[in-house]
Design an enzyme around this catalytic site. Sequence first.
Site, PDB file in Angstrom:
ATOM      1  N   CYS A 248       0.824  -1.209   0.000  1.00 18.40           N
ATOM      2  CA  CYS A 248       0.000   0.000   0.000  1.00 18.40           C
ATOM      3  C   CYS A 248       0.869   1.275   0.000  1.00 18.40           C
ATOM      4  O   CYS A 248       1.524   1.554  -0.989  1.00 18.40           O
ATOM      5  CB  CYS A 248      -0.981  -0.029   1.172  1.00 18.40           C
ATOM      6  SG  CYS A 248      -2.357   1.131   0.996  1.00 18.40           S
ATOM      7  N   HIS A 333      -3.823  -5.343  -0.119  1.00 23.88           N
ATOM      8  CA  HIS A 333      -3.504  -5.865   1.212  1.00 23.88           C
ATOM      9  C   HIS A 333      -3.510  -7.394   1.245  1.00 23.88           C
ATOM     10  O   HIS A 333      -4.566  -8.013   1.447  1.00 23.88           O
ATOM     11  CB  HIS A 333      -4.498  -5.322   2.240  1.00 23.88           C
ATOM     12  CG  HIS A 333      -4.284  -3.888   2.570  1.00 23.88           C
ATOM     13  ND1 HIS A 333      -3.506  -3.469   3.619  1.00 23.88           N
ATOM     14  CD2 HIS A 333      -4.724  -2.759   1.956  1.00 23.88           C
ATOM     15  CE1 HIS A 333      -3.479  -2.150   3.657  1.00 23.88           C
ATOM     16  NE2 HIS A 333      -4.211  -1.696   2.655  1.00 23.88           N
ATOM     17  N   GLU A 335      -2.425  -9.288   3.553  1.00 25.36           N
ATOM     18  CA  GLU A 335      -2.523  -9.854   4.912  1.00 25.36           C
ATOM     19  C   GLU A 335      -3.939 -10.313   5.242  1.00 25.36           C
ATOM     20  O   GLU A 335      -4.176 -10.871   6.320  1.00 25.36           O
ATOM     21  CB  GLU A 335      -2.044  -8.838   5.947  1.00 25.36           C
ATOM     22  CG  GLU A 335      -2.998  -7.705   6.254  1.00 25.36           C
ATOM     23  CD  GLU A 335      -2.967  -6.596   5.227  1.00 25.36           C
ATOM     24  OE1 GLU A 335      -3.791  -5.670   5.339  1.00 25.36           O
ATOM     25  OE2 GLU A 335      -2.136  -6.650   4.297  1.00 25.36           O
TER      26      GLU A 335
END
Length: 364
Positions: A248, A333, A335
């Site tokens: 990001c 993202h 994660e």
Amino acid sequence: MKRYLILEDGTVFEGEAFGGKEASVGEVVFNTSMTGYQEILSDPSYCGQIVTMTYPLIGNYGINSDDFESIEPAVKGMVVREVADFPSNFRCNSTLNELFERKGIPGIAGIDTRKLTRLIRSKGSIKGVLTAADEEVNVSDVVEKLQQTVLPHDQVAQVSTARPYPSPGRGKRVVLIDYGMKHGILRELNNRDCDVIVVPYNTPSKEIMAWGPDGVMLSNGPGDPKDVPECVEVVGELIGQVPIFGICLGHQLFARACGADTFKLKFGHRGGNHPVKDLTTGKVEITSQNHGYAVDEDTLQGTRLKVTHSALNDGTNEGLAHLDYPAFTVQYHPESSPGPEDSNYLFDRFIELMSANRKEQQYA
């Protein structure tokens, strides 16, 4: 109690107040996720923003102690169609309203979020104010003050850790630069037994390298990458010294450190349903995104960077890799907080990159 959402163009929405009683000013944006409101409200990348949720019912599974992405939410407010007063979930230990009351975050419910979202898509992200609960306001005065208000540009400094701290493991040592880190990133590194040291956003490169890292992680974070030139300088000094993985804002800082430029998107990418194509494999992944700026691919010539991922919705850049050094970044993202999990493998790729780099150093 009633509350108003007033935009700088003079648009007024009247709704029901929930959460904190005080007024709040911020950039009004929208998120298209159907679930994951707890991760969204606690994502430091929303620092300074009032988030509109397009899904009509928010708070229906309450708030639990496991799904926070930061200890202290940085969001300036939340706009919803309907807020659930009686959530139902076995992990629930408070309501959204109770959390917002405790943290002093204002919310507004009962407005037409579809109309607001169309307005943002048409005009772009816009400044707005959530008025104090049950406050009678003079709309023209509020609009005039709002138009003159300059939103802060120090969001990274607001949400980054103040001092380094460890998250021990027995595997690869990773220095994680915290520009507004979601804890999901730290979780994924810990799940791979990495020995992580989290450092502030303005940590010098010499101090980072003094920890003897196998790799450096550039976290997500809020705001415009042009507001933190000191971070760009540090990333530039790290490239070539150690494997790098950026997410990001980390992706944008990496691009700028390599000589590329970034620009502000009209209304940003925020949601858990954004399709991204991996140009190296041809595979399309559904990704979680939250950013208002993007890398300008027209400025990549001469940077020694190659494009690895592209957004299918608008063709903007979603991933880069360095042609000479072990470093890669993505705009989305991986994660998976709150989801989806299509891109989680990128953390394994980072581990492999660090292992390969260590072998090269041993036989150099």
